[in-house]
Design a protein around this motif. Structure first.
Motif, PDB file in Angstrom:
ATOM      1  N   CYS A   1      -3.126  31.116 -11.709  1.00  0.00           N
ATOM      2  CA  CYS A   1      -3.811  32.243 -11.476  1.00  0.00           C
ATOM      3  C   CYS A   1      -2.848  33.608 -11.199  1.00  0.00           C
ATOM      4  O   CYS A   1      -1.978  33.438 -10.416  1.00  0.00           O
ATOM      5  CB  CYS A   1      -4.894  32.224 -10.248  1.00  0.00           C
ATOM      6  N   ASP A   2      -3.211  34.596 -12.129  1.00  0.00           N
ATOM      7  CA  ASP A   2      -2.391  35.930 -11.813  1.00  0.00           C
ATOM      8  C   ASP A   2      -3.038  37.008 -12.396  1.00  0.00           C
ATOM      9  O   ASP A   2      -3.979  37.001 -13.349  1.00  0.00           O
ATOM     10  CB  ASP A   2      -1.070  35.545 -12.603  1.00  0.00           C
ATOM     11  N   LEU A   3      -3.101  38.140 -11.720  1.00  0.00           N
ATOM     12  CA  LEU A   3      -3.943  39.413 -12.195  1.00  0.00           C
ATOM     13  C   LEU A   3      -3.201  39.987 -13.583  1.00  0.00           C
ATOM     14  O   LEU A   3      -3.754  40.521 -14.406  1.00  0.00           O
ATOM     15  CB  LEU A   3      -3.978  40.496 -11.234  1.00  0.00           C
ATOM     16  N   GLY A   4      -2.122  39.542 -13.742  1.00  0.00           N
ATOM     17  CA  GLY A   4      -1.398  40.087 -14.900  1.00  0.00           C
ATOM     18  C   GLY A   4      -1.480  39.439 -16.035  1.00  0.00           C
ATOM     19  O   GLY A   4      -1.243  38.273 -16.247  1.00  0.00           O
ATOM     20  N   GLU A   5      -1.667  39.880 -17.127  1.00  0.00           N
ATOM     21  CA  GLU A   5      -2.091  39.264 -18.625  1.00  0.00           C
ATOM     22  C   GLU A   5      -0.621  38.734 -19.051  1.00  0.00           C
ATOM     23  O   GLU A   5      -0.873  37.718 -19.405  1.00  0.00           O
ATOM     24  CB  GLU A   5      -2.386  40.448 -19.555  1.00  0.00           C
ATOM     25  N   ALA A   6       0.347  39.473 -18.946  1.00  0.00           N
ATOM     26  CA  ALA A   6       1.498  38.893 -19.427  1.00  0.00           C
ATOM     27  C   ALA A   6       2.079  37.776 -18.387  1.00  0.00           C
ATOM     28  O   ALA A   6       2.692  36.636 -19.223  1.00  0.00           O
ATOM     29  CB  ALA A   6       2.660  40.063 -19.281  1.00  0.00           C
TER      30      ALA A   6
ATOM     31  N   GLY B   1      -1.550  11.750  -7.716  1.00  0.00           N
ATOM     32  CA  GLY B   1      -2.246  12.646  -7.160  1.00  0.00           C
ATOM     33  C   GLY B   1      -3.241  12.163  -6.287  1.00  0.00           C
ATOM     34  O   GLY B   1      -3.726  12.688  -5.394  1.00  0.00           O
ATOM     35  N   LYS B   2      -4.274  11.260  -6.685  1.00  0.00           N
ATOM     36  CA  LYS B   2      -5.332  10.620  -5.893  1.00  0.00           C
ATOM     37  C   LYS B   2      -5.558   9.138  -6.191  1.00  0.00           C
ATOM     38  O   LYS B   2      -4.909   8.891  -7.254  1.00  0.00           O
ATOM     39  CB  LYS B   2      -6.729  11.739  -6.498  1.00  0.00           C
ATOM     40  N   ALA B   3      -6.021   8.468  -5.317  1.00  0.00           N
ATOM     41  CA  ALA B   3      -6.457   6.987  -5.304  1.00  0.00           C
ATOM     42  C   ALA B   3      -7.257   7.018  -6.627  1.00  0.00           C
ATOM     43  O   ALA B   3      -8.089   7.637  -7.024  1.00  0.00           O
ATOM     44  CB  ALA B   3      -6.943   6.687  -4.155  1.00  0.00           C
ATOM     45  N   GLY B   4      -7.039   5.714  -7.184  1.00  0.00           N
ATOM     46  CA  GLY B   4      -7.575   5.392  -8.380  1.00  0.00           C
ATOM     47  C   GLY B   4      -7.060   6.049  -9.662  1.00  0.00           C
ATOM     48  O   GLY B   4      -7.711   5.666 -10.726  1.00  0.00           O
ATOM     49  N   GLY B   5      -6.167   6.948  -9.829  1.00  0.00           N
ATOM     50  CA  GLY B   5      -5.573   7.525 -10.822  1.00  0.00           C
ATOM     51  C   GLY B   5      -6.023   8.672 -11.190  1.00  0.00           C
ATOM     52  O   GLY B   5      -5.635   9.357 -12.240  1.00  0.00           O
ATOM     53  N   ALA B   6      -6.983   9.404 -10.554  1.00  0.00           N
ATOM     54  CA  ALA B   6      -7.865  10.578 -10.902  1.00  0.00           C
ATOM     55  C   ALA B   6      -6.744  11.634 -10.445  1.00  0.00           C
ATOM     56  O   ALA B   6      -5.811  11.548  -9.763  1.00  0.00           O
ATOM     57  CB  ALA B   6      -8.995  10.829 -10.177  1.00  0.00           C
ATOM     58  N   SER B   7      -6.939  12.735 -11.352  1.00  0.00           N
ATOM     59  CA  SER B   7      -6.215  13.821 -11.197  1.00  0.00           C
ATOM     60  C   SER B   7      -6.364  14.643  -9.902  1.00  0.00           C
ATOM     61  O   SER B   7      -7.444  14.977  -9.559  1.00  0.00           O
ATOM     62  CB  SER B   7      -5.912  14.915 -12.402  1.00  0.00           C
ATOM     63  N   LEU B   8      -5.344  15.239  -9.303  1.00  0.00           N
ATOM     64  CA  LEU B   8      -5.558  16.180  -8.144  1.00  0.00           C
ATOM     65  C   LEU B   8      -5.552  17.575  -8.734  1.00  0.00           C
ATOM     66  O   LEU B   8      -4.669  17.693  -9.378  1.00  0.00           O
ATOM     67  CB  LEU B   8      -4.261  16.027  -7.332  1.00  0.00           C
ATOM     68  N   ARG B   9      -6.850  18.040  -8.455  1.00  0.00           N
ATOM     69  CA  ARG B   9      -6.742  19.520  -8.891  1.00  0.00           C
ATOM     70  C   ARG B   9      -5.976  20.509  -8.230  1.00  0.00           C
ATOM     71  O   ARG B   9      -6.325  20.752  -6.837  1.00  0.00           O
ATOM     72  CB  ARG B   9      -8.305  19.737  -8.959  1.00  0.00           C
ATOM     73  N   VAL B  10      -5.006  21.222  -8.819  1.00  0.00           N
ATOM     74  CA  VAL B  10      -3.904  22.072  -8.089  1.00  0.00           C
ATOM     75  C   VAL B  10      -4.400  23.438  -8.860  1.00  0.00           C
ATOM     76  O   VAL B  10      -4.410  23.589 -10.094  1.00  0.00           O
ATOM     77  CB  VAL B  10      -2.714  21.544  -8.265  1.00  0.00           C
ATOM     78  N   ALA B  11      -4.148  24.559  -7.821  1.00  0.00           N
ATOM     79  CA  ALA B  11      -3.996  25.830  -8.231  1.00  0.00           C
ATOM     80  C   ALA B  11      -2.656  26.662  -7.877  1.00  0.00           C
ATOM     81  O   ALA B  11      -2.307  26.241  -6.891  1.00  0.00           O
ATOM     82  CB  ALA B  11      -5.130  26.768  -7.867  1.00  0.00           C
ATOM     83  N   VAL B  12      -1.946  27.406  -8.806  1.00  0.00           N
ATOM     84  CA  VAL B  12      -0.908  28.282  -8.429  1.00  0.00           C
ATOM     85  C   VAL B  12      -1.475  29.594  -8.544  1.00  0.00           C
ATOM     86  O   VAL B  12      -1.575  30.037  -9.728  1.00  0.00           O
ATOM     87  CB  VAL B  12       0.146  27.795  -9.412  1.00  0.00           C
ATOM     88  N   ILE B  13      -1.367  30.443  -7.507  1.00  0.00           N
ATOM     89  CA  ILE B  13      -1.864  31.823  -7.465  1.00  0.00           C
ATOM     90  C   ILE B  13      -0.444  32.408  -7.271  1.00  0.00           C
ATOM     91  O   ILE B  13       0.240  32.436  -6.361  1.00  0.00           O
ATOM     92  CB  ILE B  13      -2.830  32.172  -6.279  1.00  0.00           C
ATOM     93  N   GLY B  14      -0.329  33.158  -8.259  1.00  0.00           N
ATOM     94  CA  GLY B  14       0.915  34.148  -8.504  1.00  0.00           C
ATOM     95  C   GLY B  14       1.864  33.558  -9.271  1.00  0.00           C
ATOM     96  O   GLY B  14       2.597  32.726  -9.042  1.00  0.00           O
ATOM     97  N   LEU B  15       1.720  34.103 -10.550  1.00  0.00           N
ATOM     98  CA  LEU B  15       2.882  33.426 -11.689  1.00  0.00           C
ATOM     99  C   LEU B  15       3.852  34.449 -11.635  1.00  0.00           C
ATOM    100  O   LEU B  15       4.176  34.535 -13.028  1.00  0.00           O
ATOM    101  CB  LEU B  15       1.815  33.124 -12.839  1.00  0.00           C
ATOM    102  N   GLY B  16       4.794  34.781 -10.715  1.00  0.00           N
ATOM    103  CA  GLY B  16       5.876  35.413 -10.962  1.00  0.00           C
ATOM    104  C   GLY B  16       7.199  34.691 -11.119  1.00  0.00           C
ATOM    105  O   GLY B  16       7.049  33.528 -11.551  1.00  0.00           O
ATOM    106  N   ASN B  17       8.076  35.210 -10.478  1.00  0.00           N
ATOM    107  CA  ASN B  17       9.700  34.695 -10.718  1.00  0.00           C
ATOM    108  C   ASN B  17       9.524  33.185 -10.127  1.00  0.00           C
ATOM    109  O   ASN B  17       9.853  32.083 -10.653  1.00  0.00           O
ATOM    110  CB  ASN B  17      10.493  35.331  -9.819  1.00  0.00           C
ATOM    111  N   ILE B  18       8.821  32.992  -8.800  1.00  0.00           N
ATOM    112  CA  ILE B  18       8.879  31.553  -8.223  1.00  0.00           C
ATOM    113  C   ILE B  18       7.794  31.044  -8.854  1.00  0.00           C
ATOM    114  O   ILE B  18       7.684  29.910  -9.126  1.00  0.00           O
ATOM    115  CB  ILE B  18       8.624  31.854  -6.621  1.00  0.00           C
ATOM    116  N   GLY B  19       6.471  31.560  -8.737  1.00  0.00           N
ATOM    117  CA  GLY B  19       5.292  30.680  -9.209  1.00  0.00           C
ATOM    118  C   GLY B  19       5.034  30.156 -10.543  1.00  0.00           C
ATOM    119  O   GLY B  19       4.840  29.100 -10.695  1.00  0.00           O
ATOM    120  N   LEU B  20       5.801  30.828 -11.400  1.00  0.00           N
ATOM    121  CA  LEU B  20       5.599  30.579 -12.970  1.00  0.00           C
ATOM    122  C   LEU B  20       6.405  29.143 -12.914  1.00  0.00           C
ATOM    123  O   LEU B  20       6.029  28.187 -13.523  1.00  0.00           O
ATOM    124  CB  LEU B  20       5.973  31.494 -13.792  1.00  0.00           C
TER     125      LEU B  20
END
Length: 319
Positions: free
Chosen positions: A49-54, A13-32
């Motif tokens: 990230c998703d507006l839907g609680e489910a 993800g990043k040099a030195g082994g630190a984690s790359l901070r990633v967001a996924v917006i839209g947890l529908g059929n593809i996003g999830l």
């Protein structure tokens, strides 16, 4: 140019082994499915990230964390995969009052997988550049199954810097990454052309299935013959299986093709290339939506023929 997706190795993800901070917006059929693959990949720190609680609950059940609004993403997020439906939703998720922009690190990459017109992709890319962000125009194909299995086809265009920054995100989700050029809009144009074929194939598959059923052929026999003969298509084999199961749970909904085939028509007008088959297919999806099927699986455009001819369709096994 096509490249096989490569998973990010330990510390990739990043040099030195630190984690790359990633967001996924839209947890529908593809996003999830994509988010779950990213969650399992080394070197990534993933927030959904998703507006839907489910939708948020589904990601949490996989061990992920999720927020309702993009303004609540972790400070310094470095890559954002956007899996919402339209250009308007993408703009709101990135640059709206509750958008992600304020939470992003300088030089973060926006990987936008929404199906939209090329002009919309170019406008989003320009706004990203004005904010010092990278933009990858990256619609996908493969559906929920492809997303879950990490083998999406990514139709992408953008700068080399954007491709390089996006690589740790694309690796775990993609079977192939098609590099279509450095100009935003080429990826979305390719996806619109693809959707012409997808929509027409689904409509043709439903028409053939309906005709066979009306003419007295048993549905399973009809499916078995076509899928073992020259008239088969990927869409017939995939979508008519849903009809045989009587399962209209939306993997991809009817209303998606109402929208996407509108984009096909717009592109045809822009470049003066007629798209009569796409136009007719769109009207069938519009008719299905008019019958109240807009939110159901797109295979059930076949209910237009059911309404006209009175055919009996297989019903879902209650057991």
């Amino acid at each position: 140019m096509a490249e096989k997706g490569q998973g990010a190795g330990p510390g990739a993800g990043k040099a030195g082994g630190a984690s790359l901070r990633v967001a996924v917006i839209g947890l529908g059929n593809i996003g999830l499915g994509a988010a779950c693959n990213l969650l399992r990949a080394p070197g990534l720190d993933v927030t959904g990230c998703d507006l839907g609680e489910a939708a948020r609950a589904a990601f949490a059940a996989e061990g992920g964390r999720a927020v309702a609004g993009a303004e609540a993403l972790p400070e310094g997020t470095e890559a954002v995969l956007v899996c919402v439906v339209s250009a308007a939703q993408a703009r709101a998720a990135l640059f709206g009052p509750r958008g992600a922009a304020s939470r992003l690190a300088p030089g973060a990459v926006l990987i936008v997988s929404s199906t939209m017109a090329a002009a919309d992709a170019r406008a989003l890319a320009a706004e990203a550049a004005a904010r010092g962000l990278l933009y990858l125009d990256a619609p996908v194909s493969g559906g929920a199954v492809g997303a879950r299995e990490g083998r999406l086809s990514v139709m992408a265009s953008g700068s080399e810097a954007a491709f390089a920054k996006a690589a740790p995100v694309l690796g775990p989700i993609a079977g192939k990454v098609w590099k279509l050029g450095d100009a935003p809009g080429l990826g979305t144009t390719m996806k619109v052309v693809h959707q012409l074929l997808a929509g027409v194939h689904i409509a043709a598959a439903a028409e053939a299935m309906a005709l066979g059923i009306k003419a007295g052929i048993e549905p399973q026999a009809l499916y078995d013959v076509v899928t073992n003969a020259a008239g088969n298509s990927w869409m017939f084999e995939n979508r008519m299986a849903h009809v045989l199961e009587g399962d209209d749970t939306p993997r991809s909904a009817v209303e998606i093709f109402v929208k996407d085939l509108s984009l096909v028509a717009e592109l045809g007008r822009e470049v003066a290339s007629p798209v009569p088959l796409a136009a007719q297919a769109q009207q069938l999806f519009v008719a299905a939506k008019g019958l109240g099927q807009g939110g159901r699986d797109d295979a059930f455009v076949i209910r237009v023929w059911q309404a006209i001819t009175g055919i009996a369709l297989p019903e879902k096994d209650a057991s």
